[in-house]
Write an enzyme that holds these catalytic residues in place. Structure first.
Site, PDB file in Angstrom:
ATOM      1  N   ARG A   1       0.503  13.942  11.505  1.00  0.00           N
ATOM      2  CA  ARG A   1      -0.107  12.880  10.692  1.00  0.00           C
ATOM      3  C   ARG A   1      -1.641  12.891  10.813  1.00  0.00           C
ATOM      4  NH1 ARG A   1       4.838  12.711   9.958  1.00  0.00           N
ATOM      5  NH2 ARG A   1       6.030  10.841   9.427  1.00  0.00           N
TER       6      ARG A   1
ATOM      7  N   SER B   1       7.069   4.189   8.346  1.00  0.00           N
ATOM      8  CA  SER B   1       6.805   4.071   9.787  1.00  0.00           C
ATOM      9  C   SER B   1       5.476   3.361   9.997  1.00  0.00           C
ATOM     10  CB  SER B   1       6.702   5.453  10.431  1.00  0.00           C
ATOM     11  OG  SER B   1       7.892   6.152  10.301  1.00  0.00           O
TER      12      SER B   1
ATOM     13  N   GLU C   1       0.505   4.127  12.516  1.00  0.00           N
ATOM     14  CA  GLU C   1       0.486   5.277  11.628  1.00  0.00           C
ATOM     15  C   GLU C   1      -0.086   4.832  10.289  1.00  0.00           C
ATOM     16  OE1 GLU C   1       2.634   8.282   8.921  1.00  0.00           O
ATOM     17  OE2 GLU C   1       3.156   6.177   9.061  1.00  0.00           O
TER      18      GLU C   1
END
Ligand code: EPU
Length: 332
Positions: free
Chosen positions: A162, A229, A328
């Site tokens: 990520r 998420s 995130e």
């Protein structure tokens, strides 16, 4: 091109926060992007995709940009590899469906991830053992600092879990299109445990299995606001992992040993084991089927409900395990 002032962003963030920006611009081509009156636009400038991985924490005083560059081109020369060019404003899952439908391998594990192609390249979206970096070859951008077009190879994109150079550059580069590399040769990636026994005879079959798993675990974006998420899975040392095992009082802590010896622990498990499933704050809640996700349960949760719930989850997990969870979801 669409240009609006004092614009309601509710329809542009999947958390469905009722926030406004001073100016919203949706452009259709690189030429339109290049010709924007940059010095006059309200600052700061923030580029968004579908708004599926961000949380507006309050009204945004600057300009929100959104790409509607939506071309998709590929030439199938009968070779094993098929290059595909896609504009930043193409919906990622529509592209994944199209590529799978043409029997091309590479995008199937990333099926049903919300968002647009440009954001996929910035975030290095990932699921079920595959990341965007595995299928991208190059990224074309507009450099806001030098006001010119530029191109990066996948190596130059600095991709990690990520992570990317684009995130680090903090908005300097606006992705305009990506070059992907798909495969005619079957290349199923079935390492993720839920995919071990599926029908992997075609990219479409794998796509369907991935869609079924996602639907069983993640909230349907049509029904429930969320940004997928909310936290990253922490990557910790063996010593810190031992402390987690000790605090958990069980040897059965799920984990993945990464190359280099660091250990990835599912944040969902840490949150779950702290009894936080279904925990609420105002209209926000920790999703009970997948506690890594924070949802706008009431439909009218405010940014402060979500921030307070985030704070509580982070504090509770830290108090028990000494591990700090990091979001995130990008906070704006
Ligand atoms: N778990 C629990 N309790 C639960 C649910 C899960 O303890 O109620 C534990 C289990 O041990 C399970 C583990 O969490 O095995 C992992 O769960 P899952 O496989 O669903 O994946 P994840 O690590 O929670 C990540 C990505 C997802 C991606 C899935 C599948 C991040 C931050 N999230 O979640 O990405 O779909 O893997 O690859 O890396 C997203 O980024 O928005 C996203 C949904």
């Amino acid at each position: 091109m669409i240009k609006e002032y004092d614009y309601d962003l509710s329809a542009h963030n999947t958390f469905r926060m009722k926030v406004k920006c001073a100016c919203y611009i949706k452009y259709d081509s690189i030429e339109e992007l290049e010709s924007l009156p940059w010095d006059e636009l309200p600052k700061p400038i923030k580029h968004i995709g579908e708004g599926s991985n961000l949380l507006f924490t309050k009204d945004f005083p600057g300009t929100v940009l959104h790409s509607a560059i939506r071309h998709v081109k590929y030439v199938d020369l009968g070779l094993d590899e098929v290059p595909v060019i896609a504009g930043a404003g193409v919906k990622w899952d529509a592209l994944a469906a199209e590529l799978c439908g043409h029997g091309l391998w590479g995008a199937e594990n990333l099926s049903l991830i919300p968002g647009e192609v440009g954001a996929a390249a910035v975030q290095n979206i990932g699921a079920y053992g595959v990341e965007f970096k595995d299928i991208v070859k190059g990224v074309t951008c507009y450099d806001l600092l030098e006001r010119r077009r530029c191109k990066f190879t996948v190596e130059q994109c600095g991709y990690g879990y990520r992570e990317s150079m684009f995130k680090e550059a903090d908005g300097r580069y606006i992705v305009t299109s990506v070059l992907l590399r798909l495969s005619r040769v079957p290349r199923p990636r079935l390492e993720y445990k839920g995919l071990a026994d599926i029908d992997a005879s075609s990219p479409m079959a794998v796509r369907q299995a991935v869609i079924d798993i996602r639907r069983s675990k993640l909230p349907d974006p049509e029904d429930i606001g969320s940004a997928g998420s909310f936290f990253k899975n922490p990557v910790i040392s063996a010593v810190d992992f031992l402390r987690v095992v000790e605090a958990a009082g069980t040897d059965k802590v799920p984990h993945y040993v990464l190359d280099g010896g660091m250990i990835k622990v599912p944040a969902a498990w840490l949150i779950d084991s702290c009894g936080l499933k279904g925990e609420t704050e105002g209209g926000a809640a920790v999703y009970d089927k997948q506690p890594l996700v924070i949802i706008n349960a009431s439909g009218s949760a405010t940014p402060s409900d979500i921030l307070e719930l985030e704070r509580r989850v982070v504090a509770t997990v830290h108090a028990r395990y000494g591990i700090t969870l990091h979001p995130e979801v990008e906070h704006i």
